[in-house]
Write a protein that holds these residues in place. Structure first.
Motif, PDB file in Angstrom:
ATOM      1  N   LYS A   1     -36.726   7.481  23.378  1.00 26.01           N
ATOM      2  CA  LYS A   1     -35.405   7.248  23.966  1.00 26.01           C
ATOM      3  C   LYS A   1     -35.043   5.767  23.982  1.00 26.01           C
ATOM      4  CE  LYS A   1     -35.525  11.411  26.842  1.00 26.01           C
ATOM      5  NZ  LYS A   1     -35.604  11.952  28.217  1.00 26.01           N
ATOM      6  N   GLU A   2     -36.017   4.900  24.310  1.00 22.05           N
ATOM      7  CA  GLU A   2     -35.692   3.473  24.366  1.00 22.05           C
ATOM      8  C   GLU A   2     -35.394   2.914  22.977  1.00 22.05           C
ATOM      9  OE1 GLU A   2     -38.737   0.889  25.788  1.00 22.05           O
ATOM     10  OE2 GLU A   2     -40.314   1.709  24.498  1.00 22.05           O
ATOM     11  N   TRP A   3     -36.192   3.330  21.964  1.00 29.42           N
ATOM     12  CA  TRP A   3     -35.906   2.888  20.595  1.00 29.42           C
ATOM     13  C   TRP A   3     -34.562   3.438  20.118  1.00 29.42           C
ATOM     14  CZ3 TRP A   3     -38.266  -0.853  18.074  1.00 29.42           C
ATOM     15  CH2 TRP A   3     -39.599  -1.166  18.373  1.00 29.42           C
TER      16      TRP A   3
ATOM     17  N   GLY B   1     -31.160  -3.143  25.720  1.00 32.02           N
ATOM     18  CA  GLY B   1     -32.549  -3.289  26.135  1.00 32.02           C
ATOM     19  C   GLY B   1     -32.665  -3.735  27.580  1.00 32.02           C
ATOM     20  N   GLY B   2     -31.798  -4.679  27.977  1.00 35.43           N
ATOM     21  CA  GLY B   2     -31.806  -5.126  29.361  1.00 35.43           C
ATOM     22  C   GLY B   2     -31.321  -4.055  30.318  1.00 35.43           C
ATOM     23  N   ALA B   3     -30.311  -3.305  29.883  1.00 37.26           N
ATOM     24  CA  ALA B   3     -29.730  -2.273  30.751  1.00 37.26           C
ATOM     25  C   ALA B   3     -30.715  -1.148  31.026  1.00 37.26           C
ATOM     26  CB  ALA B   3     -28.460  -1.717  30.114  1.00 37.26           C
ATOM     27  N   ILE B   4     -31.489  -0.764  30.000  1.00 40.04           N
ATOM     28  CA  ILE B   4     -32.418   0.360  30.191  1.00 40.04           C
ATOM     29  C   ILE B   4     -33.842  -0.120  30.457  1.00 40.04           C
ATOM     30  CG2 ILE B   4     -30.995   1.785  28.652  1.00 40.04           C
ATOM     31  CD1 ILE B   4     -33.209   1.509  26.545  1.00 40.04           C
ATOM     32  N   ARG B   5     -34.000  -1.458  30.543  1.00 39.36           N
ATOM     33  CA  ARG B   5     -35.307  -2.060  30.791  1.00 39.36           C
ATOM     34  C   ARG B   5     -36.331  -1.663  29.731  1.00 39.36           C
ATOM     35  NH1 ARG B   5     -35.902  -2.058  37.409  1.00 39.36           N
ATOM     36  NH2 ARG B   5     -34.127  -3.431  37.765  1.00 39.36           N
ATOM     37  N   ALA B   6     -35.898  -1.781  28.471  1.00 42.33           N
ATOM     38  CA  ALA B   6     -36.815  -1.508  27.355  1.00 42.33           C
ATOM     39  C   ALA B   6     -37.845  -2.624  27.247  1.00 42.33           C
ATOM     40  CB  ALA B   6     -36.020  -1.407  26.056  1.00 42.33           C
ATOM     41  N   ARG B   7     -38.973  -2.337  26.639  1.00 45.87           N
ATOM     42  CA  ARG B   7     -39.968  -3.371  26.387  1.00 45.87           C
ATOM     43  C   ARG B   7     -39.360  -4.452  25.488  1.00 45.87           C
ATOM     44  NH1 ARG B   7     -43.801  -0.565  23.113  1.00 45.87           N
ATOM     45  NH2 ARG B   7     -42.091   0.906  22.794  1.00 45.87           N
ATOM     46  N   PRO B   8     -39.697  -5.716  25.677  1.00 38.69           N
ATOM     47  CA  PRO B   8     -39.074  -6.808  24.918  1.00 38.69           C
ATOM     48  C   PRO B   8     -39.147  -6.637  23.409  1.00 38.69           C
ATOM     49  CG  PRO B   8     -40.345  -7.697  26.759  1.00 38.69           C
ATOM     50  CD  PRO B   8     -40.639  -6.217  26.706  1.00 38.69           C
ATOM     51  N   ILE B   9     -40.235  -6.019  22.902  1.00 35.14           N
ATOM     52  CA  ILE B   9     -40.395  -5.880  21.459  1.00 35.14           C
ATOM     53  C   ILE B   9     -39.314  -4.997  20.850  1.00 35.14           C
ATOM     54  CG2 ILE B   9     -41.933  -3.881  21.652  1.00 35.14           C
ATOM     55  CD1 ILE B   9     -42.087  -6.721  19.039  1.00 35.14           C
ATOM     56  N   VAL B  10     -38.745  -4.093  21.636  1.00 38.09           N
ATOM     57  CA  VAL B  10     -37.786  -3.124  21.090  1.00 38.09           C
ATOM     58  C   VAL B  10     -36.520  -3.804  20.582  1.00 38.09           C
ATOM     59  CG1 VAL B  10     -36.406  -1.075  21.569  1.00 38.09           C
ATOM     60  CG2 VAL B  10     -38.733  -1.243  22.475  1.00 38.09           C
ATOM     61  N   PRO B  11     -35.753  -4.510  21.428  1.00 37.28           N
ATOM     62  CA  PRO B  11     -34.536  -5.162  20.899  1.00 37.28           C
ATOM     63  C   PRO B  11     -34.840  -6.267  19.896  1.00 37.28           C
ATOM     64  CG  PRO B  11     -34.929  -5.827  23.174  1.00 37.28           C
ATOM     65  CD  PRO B  11     -35.883  -4.713  22.886  1.00 37.28           C
TER      66      PRO B  11
ATOM     67  N   SER C   1     -34.039  -7.945  14.296  1.00 40.25           N
ATOM     68  CA  SER C   1     -34.471  -8.393  12.965  1.00 40.25           C
ATOM     69  C   SER C   1     -33.886  -7.499  11.880  1.00 40.25           C
ATOM     70  CB  SER C   1     -36.002  -8.376  12.891  1.00 40.25           C
ATOM     71  OG  SER C   1     -36.565  -9.240  13.833  1.00 40.25           O
ATOM     72  N   LEU C   2     -33.898  -6.203  12.129  1.00 37.61           N
ATOM     73  CA  LEU C   2     -33.303  -5.259  11.175  1.00 37.61           C
ATOM     74  C   LEU C   2     -31.814  -5.502  11.006  1.00 37.61           C
ATOM     75  CD1 LEU C   2     -34.845  -1.733  11.878  1.00 37.61           C
ATOM     76  CD2 LEU C   2     -34.990  -3.069   9.773  1.00 37.61           C
ATOM     77  N   VAL C   3     -31.152  -5.747  12.118  1.00 33.36           N
ATOM     78  CA  VAL C   3     -29.708  -5.981  12.083  1.00 33.36           C
ATOM     79  C   VAL C   3     -29.374  -7.128  11.142  1.00 33.36           C
ATOM     80  CG1 VAL C   3     -27.736  -6.806  13.439  1.00 33.36           C
ATOM     81  CG2 VAL C   3     -29.219  -5.027  14.364  1.00 33.36           C
ATOM     82  N   VAL C   4     -30.125  -8.225  11.258  1.00 35.13           N
ATOM     83  CA  VAL C   4     -29.867  -9.402  10.428  1.00 35.13           C
ATOM     84  C   VAL C   4     -30.067  -9.080   8.949  1.00 35.13           C
ATOM     85  CG1 VAL C   4     -30.649 -11.739   9.872  1.00 35.13           C
ATOM     86  CG2 VAL C   4     -30.453 -11.032  12.255  1.00 35.13           C
ATOM     87  N   VAL C   5     -31.163  -8.392   8.625  1.00 31.62           N
ATOM     88  CA  VAL C   5     -31.451  -8.065   7.222  1.00 31.62           C
ATOM     89  C   VAL C   5     -30.346  -7.193   6.628  1.00 31.62           C
ATOM     90  CG1 VAL C   5     -33.019  -6.843   5.681  1.00 31.62           C
ATOM     91  CG2 VAL C   5     -33.934  -8.310   7.485  1.00 31.62           C
TER      92      VAL C   5
END
Length: 484
Positions: A230-232, A252-262, A267-271
């Motif tokens: 769900k977080e990914w 990520g901040g809103a759902i308190r995802a682990r930092p590595i997720v966003p 990185s994908l977004v940029v590529v």
């Protein structure tokens, strides 16, 4: 419990707010020139197409300064402005200053090379420059800056790459440029009020329709087809549906995802954004030059970073206008770009709202933490502040002109260097920086695998086709005003 913050938190310490302050500072200089006639913006350097390299740049207001002095003054003033922001944001100012200096002068070189008439002049301009042939690559300077940046970010020594990234801030530079772009739309709105309003509301309608489809479809495909958590899935759906890096981080901040997720998704977004930036303007120019506003709006709906969207819109504007100029059609500069930016900004405005919605859903339904509440003020804190600067610049210039408080000719005198020369230079800084921060080797080490497959699949089968269709549905038949 949600962190308690005052409404003005971050006004002097965040990149988003400093894009507003720097952009509006230059806008106010333009208005000062318009009101007083003082040359407070004429010093801004303007790069032009050239055969004789000594004529490749000059001050925006002819005869005000020598070309060399104008360029040096630009370096000094832009350095002071961005270093001030860096200081307040608690960056390492010494490192930023040195890296910024390198990026600034490299960008100048890329700009000059890309404006060579043999590269950039259209078929109609060859006689003007006394040449028999040209590649007719309008906007080539953007591509040169991008590929040169990619070379720096991927093929230079690691120590140098790491160091120069201290000042490679594509999102910051493009946000400053977009605030200044608001003044261009203000001037255009005075000249063609009806068309500007039509473009505004068409972009709003297309964005709402797109967003109601994009996010749930992207989330469902991520969960059901690629079996992401769900977080990914939430962060990926926001990144690919809204505005990429900013939306992924906000979610990520809103759902308190682990930092590595966003971070990985960013990185994908940029590529993928770089790939779209390279491919889509040429494709749209080839197949949709008869629907220029549709083509521009489709970029706003499909390219998922502010920098890449504005940059690809600028390239598309140049390419389509150059193509139709050969048919005797001369559209005014900037409207195709404006359609890309305006649609993207409507999408950006969903960041705050959607981050709040997701925060509520995650707290009250997904995580089920009794007693935890999400304040409504979260909408304000997630809202992209540079959008405020864009609209302030737009409506300030438009209002002063339409109310005849400042004559239109005086407004053009003061604002033209801001919406033209300054804005384009910050676009160029964005391109150089996008290339520098895109390190393909580091992305490969992260092993994106299934996540990359999910992102690429959703982009190809949902975002781009739906984005193109909705852009056509709400914008077809709209044509830019003819150049004066």
């Amino acid at each position: 419990m949600a962190e308690q913050r005052r409404w003005y938190s971050g006004m002097l310490s965040t990149e988003d707010w400093w894009a507003v302050w720097i952009g509006l500072f230059f806008v106010l200089l333009g208005l000062l020139a318009a009101v007083s006639g003082v040359e407070s913006t004429g010093w801004i350097v303007k790069f032009s197409k050239w055969v004789d390299i000594t004529k490749s740049f000059k001050a925006s207001h002819k005869g005000l300064l020598s070309p060399g002095l104008s360029l040096i003054l630009n370096y000094v003033i832009f350095t002071l402005a961005t270093c001030t922001g860096a200081k307040f944001m608690k960056w390492d100012v010494k490192k930023y200053f040195t890296a910024w200096t390198i990026i600034f002068w490299l960008t100048v070189i890329f700009y000059i090379i890309g404006q060579n008439a043999y590269i950039a002049a259209t078929s109609l301009e060859r006689k003007k420059y006394g040449i028999d042939w040209s590649l007719s690559l309008g906007g080539a300077y953007y591509i040169i800056a991008l590929f040169a940046g990619l070379f720096i970010g991927n093929l230079t020594p690691k120590r140098f790459r790491t160091f120069i990234k201290e000042a490679a801030k594509p999102e910051w530079f493009i946000k400053v440029a977009i605030v200044c772009l608001g003044t261009k739309l203000g001037l255009k709105a005075i000249e063609a009020t009806g068309f500007a309003m039509h473009l505004l509301f068409a972009g709003c309608c297309a964005t709402i329709a797109a967003y109601l489809l994009f996010w749930p479809l992207a989330y469902t495909v991520s969960r059901k087809v690629f079996k992401l958590t769900k977080e990914w899935s939430a962060c990926l759906a926001s990144a690919i549906s809204i505005c990429g890096v900013s939306a992924s981080i906000a979610t990520g901040g809103a759902i308190r995802a682990r930092p590595i997720v966003p971070i990985m998704i960013s990185s994908l977004v940029v590529v993928f954004a770089v790939s779209e930036l390279i491919i889509l303007p040429g494709v749209l120019t080839t197949y949709w030059s008869n629907e220029p506003i549709v083509a521009g709006a489709s970029l706003g709906l499909t390219v998922k970073t502010d920098g890449a969207d504005a940059a690809s819109g600028a390239i598309l504007d140049e390419l389509i206008r150059a193509k139709v100029a050969g048919q005797g059609i001369h559209w005014d500069e900037g409207w195709i770009l404006a359609s890309a930016i305006m649609t993207k900004i409507w999408i950006d405005m969903f960041i705050g709202i959607w981050a709040f919605v997701l925060a509520v859903v995650w707290v009250w339904h997904i995580e089920r933490r009794p007693g935890e509440k999400v304040p409504k003020s979260e909408i304000w804190f997630r809202f992209p502040k540079f959008v405020l600067g864009y609209f302030i610049a737009w409506f300030l210039v438009m209002g002063l002109g339409l109310a005849d408080i400042i004559p239109f000719g005086d407004l053009k005198f003061g604002i033209k260097p801001i919406e033209g020369s300054l804005r384009k230079f910050f676009f160029m800084l964005t391109f150089t920086s996008i290339g520098i921060v895109t390190d393909f080797r580091e992305l490969a080490k992260e092993g994106l695998g299934r996540l990359a497959a999910a992102y690429g699949t959703i982009l190809a089968i949902i975002i781009i086709p739906l984005g193109f269709f909705l852009a056509w549905l709400f914008h077809h038949g709209m044509m830019p005003p003819t150049a004066p």
